[in-house]
Design a protein around this motif. Structure first.
Motif, PDB file in Angstrom:
ATOM      1  N   LEU A 158      40.839 114.484  64.039  1.00 32.03           N
ATOM      2  CA  LEU A 158      41.718 113.512  64.688  1.00 32.03           C
ATOM      3  C   LEU A 158      42.586 112.791  63.670  1.00 32.03           C
ATOM      4  CD1 LEU A 158      42.724 111.936  67.135  1.00 32.03           C
ATOM      5  CD2 LEU A 158      40.768 110.393  66.855  1.00 32.03           C
ATOM      6  N   LEU A 159      42.005 112.403  62.554  1.00 30.53           N
ATOM      7  CA  LEU A 159      42.768 111.707  61.512  1.00 30.53           C
ATOM      8  C   LEU A 159      43.897 112.576  60.981  1.00 30.53           C
ATOM      9  CD1 LEU A 159      39.817 109.974  59.650  1.00 30.53           C
ATOM     10  CD2 LEU A 159      41.701 108.801  60.814  1.00 30.53           C
ATOM     11  N   ALA A 160      43.660 113.869  60.896  1.00 27.76           N
ATOM     12  CA  ALA A 160      44.711 114.785  60.429  1.00 27.76           C
ATOM     13  C   ALA A 160      45.876 114.816  61.414  1.00 27.76           C
ATOM     14  CB  ALA A 160      44.138 116.188  60.226  1.00 27.76           C
ATOM     15  N   PHE A 161      45.578 114.803  62.705  1.00 31.52           N
ATOM     16  CA  PHE A 161      46.643 114.776  63.712  1.00 31.52           C
ATOM     17  C   PHE A 161      47.417 113.459  63.660  1.00 31.52           C
ATOM     18  CE2 PHE A 161      44.159 118.109  66.166  1.00 31.52           C
ATOM     19  CZ  PHE A 161      45.146 119.081  66.046  1.00 31.52           C
ATOM     20  N   ILE A 162      46.699 112.351  63.512  1.00 26.56           N
ATOM     21  CA  ILE A 162      47.368 111.050  63.409  1.00 26.56           C
ATOM     22  C   ILE A 162      48.305 111.029  62.205  1.00 26.56           C
ATOM     23  CG2 ILE A 162      47.017 108.581  62.979  1.00 26.56           C
ATOM     24  CD1 ILE A 162      44.393 108.813  64.586  1.00 26.56           C
ATOM     25  N   ASP A 163      47.815 111.538  61.086  1.00 27.03           N
ATOM     26  CA  ASP A 163      48.628 111.571  59.870  1.00 27.03           C
ATOM     27  C   ASP A 163      49.869 112.449  60.050  1.00 27.03           C
ATOM     28  OD1 ASP A 163      48.919 110.950  56.942  1.00 27.03           O
ATOM     29  OD2 ASP A 163      48.726 113.125  56.794  1.00 27.03           O
ATOM     30  N   LYS A 164      49.708 113.573  60.706  1.00 21.73           N
ATOM     31  CA  LYS A 164      50.843 114.477  60.936  1.00 21.73           C
ATOM     32  C   LYS A 164      51.918 113.807  61.771  1.00 21.73           C
ATOM     33  CE  LYS A 164      52.028 119.098  62.646  1.00 21.73           C
ATOM     34  NZ  LYS A 164      51.490 120.402  63.130  1.00 21.73           N
ATOM     35  N   VAL A 165      51.501 113.090  62.808  1.00 18.48           N
ATOM     36  CA  VAL A 165      52.479 112.408  63.654  1.00 18.48           C
ATOM     37  C   VAL A 165      53.149 111.275  62.895  1.00 18.48           C
ATOM     38  CG1 VAL A 165      52.776 111.011  65.738  1.00 18.48           C
ATOM     39  CG2 VAL A 165      51.354 113.077  65.810  1.00 18.48           C
ATOM     40  N   LYS A 166      52.389 110.494  62.155  1.00 17.65           N
ATOM     41  CA  LYS A 166      52.973 109.374  61.410  1.00 17.65           C
ATOM     42  C   LYS A 166      54.014 109.858  60.405  1.00 17.65           C
ATOM     43  CE  LYS A 166      50.351 105.809  60.284  1.00 17.65           C
ATOM     44  NZ  LYS A 166      49.219 104.980  59.824  1.00 17.65           N
ATOM     45  N   LYS A 167      53.753 111.000  59.800  1.00 24.06           N
ATOM     46  CA  LYS A 167      54.686 111.543  58.805  1.00 24.06           C
ATOM     47  C   LYS A 167      55.883 112.246  59.456  1.00 24.06           C
ATOM     48  CE  LYS A 167      51.323 112.202  55.069  1.00 24.06           C
ATOM     49  NZ  LYS A 167      50.528 113.202  54.299  1.00 24.06           N
ATOM     50  N   GLY A 168      55.735 112.613  60.730  1.00 32.12           N
ATOM     51  CA  GLY A 168      56.756 113.441  61.366  1.00 32.12           C
ATOM     52  C   GLY A 168      57.717 112.717  62.275  1.00 32.12           C
ATOM     53  N   ILE A 169      57.533 111.395  62.451  1.00 33.42           N
ATOM     54  CA  ILE A 169      58.417 110.636  63.340  1.00 33.42           C
ATOM     55  C   ILE A 169      58.927 109.397  62.611  1.00 33.42           C
ATOM     56  CG2 ILE A 169      57.164 111.465  65.353  1.00 33.42           C
ATOM     57  CD1 ILE A 169      55.914 108.702  65.664  1.00 33.42           C
ATOM     58  N   PRO A 170      59.962 108.750  63.125  1.00 32.10           N
ATOM     59  CA  PRO A 170      60.470 107.530  62.472  1.00 32.10           C
ATOM     60  C   PRO A 170      59.384 106.465  62.352  1.00 32.10           C
ATOM     61  CG  PRO A 170      62.021 108.313  64.119  1.00 32.10           C
ATOM     62  CD  PRO A 170      60.788 109.142  64.290  1.00 32.10           C
ATOM     63  N   ASP A 171      59.371 105.760  61.219  1.00 26.82           N
ATOM     64  CA  ASP A 171      58.327 104.758  61.019  1.00 26.82           C
ATOM     65  C   ASP A 171      58.538 103.508  61.866  1.00 26.82           C
ATOM     66  OD1 ASP A 171      60.414 103.548  59.676  1.00 26.82           O
ATOM     67  OD2 ASP A 171      59.562 103.798  57.681  1.00 26.82           O
ATOM     68  N   THR A 172      59.607 103.489  62.645  1.00 35.17           N
ATOM     69  CA  THR A 172      59.825 102.391  63.592  1.00 35.17           C
ATOM     70  C   THR A 172      59.004 102.568  64.869  1.00 35.17           C
ATOM     71  OG1 THR A 172      61.760 103.589  64.435  1.00 35.17           O
ATOM     72  CG2 THR A 172      62.147 101.886  62.770  1.00 35.17           C
TER      73      THR A 172
END
Length: 308
Positions: A158-172
């Motif tokens: 789950l943490l890997a998926f969260i990290d992937k999304v955080k890195k792949g979308i605007p930080d806003t």
């Protein structure tokens, strides 16, 4: 979209938080007639809710079916006058239209990627969430729903998926994970990884009598708030069924569901708590998953008519 200010509403008079009843059972329903309760309900809808969980499926439909854009548009149009936010649970099988159409109606979106034990499906869901987020249709991104509760993934997965999304979308765009409120106390790595804490709070499923349900939900919220260490907490699901089987001391009925809805909305307005109510429409398919009670959590019935 215009919502009445709470200073102008019935909440100033009816839901005075200085009253002892506010902190215990909520609104005092003593001697309230069914007609008065229905009037309360109408006034509360007119004031507007923070958020609604979107119910996708009609009779004969179930997860796995491809749902049309037209069906989603019809249901979004029904709820649009009453909510500022809508929550979706998946980014595939037609669910991807929910945030797109919601934006057309000026509704903000909490968009979820549904994660489970199927790796191929998980990748499609994550890619869908990334696509919608980068196209401007997502205000809050939710990576998974009750995955830890169901034990479909490990914490590391789950943490890997969260990290992937955080890195792949605007930080806003804040990124979070949805689960039962207590999971954020016992899974600190997941809590730390989230920008925002998305907590499901169901007094019904903990066997709580309606009389104490509002107080119990407040305790759930504050437990998640304590675990959040200063991060914002949103209640992503709470509700009460209007019929079906009882669970311990929790009893479904139209009257109980109506009272729980009114208590929840009064608290949300008075304390400025962000709550996504579960759910918008009744969904018959949930009978198989949860028994008869699973089909009756909507504010609208399965035919898209208001219950109250």
């Amino acid at each position: 979209m215009s919502f009445r200010r709470k200073e102008d509403s019935l909440y100033q008079v009816k839901f005075d938080k200085t009253e002892e009843s506010y902190f215990t059972a909520g609104i005092d329903y003593t001697n309230k007639s069914p007609k008065e309760l229905n009037n309360f309900f109408g006034e509360t809808l007119d004031i507007g809710m923070h958020g609604l969980c979107f119910s996708l499926y009609e009779d004969g439909q179930k997860p796995g079916d491809i749902i049309s854009e037209e069906q989603i548009r019809r249901r979004i149009k029904i709820i649009a006058p009453y909510t500022q936010w809508v929550r979706s649970f998946s980014c595939t099988e037609g669910n991807e239209f929910i945030p797109i159409i919601a934006k057309e109606y000026g509704i903000k979106t909490l968009v979820g990627a549904w994660l489970g034990d199927d790796a191929e499906v998980n990748e499609k869901e994550i890619e869908g969430l990334l696509k919608l987020s980068n196209a401007g249709f997502v205000d809050i991104a939710a990576v998974g729903n009750e995955v830890m509760y169901r034990k479909d993934l490990t914490e590391d997965e789950l943490l890997a998926f969260i990290d992937k999304v955080k890195k792949g979308i605007p930080d806003t765009i804040p990124v979070g994970y949805v689960d039962a409120y207590y999971e954020f106390s016992i899974k600190p790595r997941i809590t730390d990884a989230c920008d925002i804490i998305l907590a499901n709070c169901y007094p019904f499923w903990e066997g709580c009598n309606l009389e104490y349900a509002l107080g119990h939900m407040k305790q759930m919220y504050h437990q998640a708030l304590h675990a959040a260490n200063g991060k914002k907490v949103i209640i992503t699901e709470t509700g009460w069924p209007s019929q079906g089987e009882s669970f311990k001391d929790s009893h479904p009925s139209k009257a109980n569901a109506l009272k729980y809805f009114l208590n929840t909305q009064s608290w949300s307005h008075q304390e400025d708590i962000d709550v996504f109510y579960f759910s918008s429409f009744d969904e018959s398919w949930k009978v198989g998953a949860e028994g008869e009670v699973g089909a009756y959590w909507g504010i609208w019935d399965k035919n898209e008519k208001l219950k109250y």
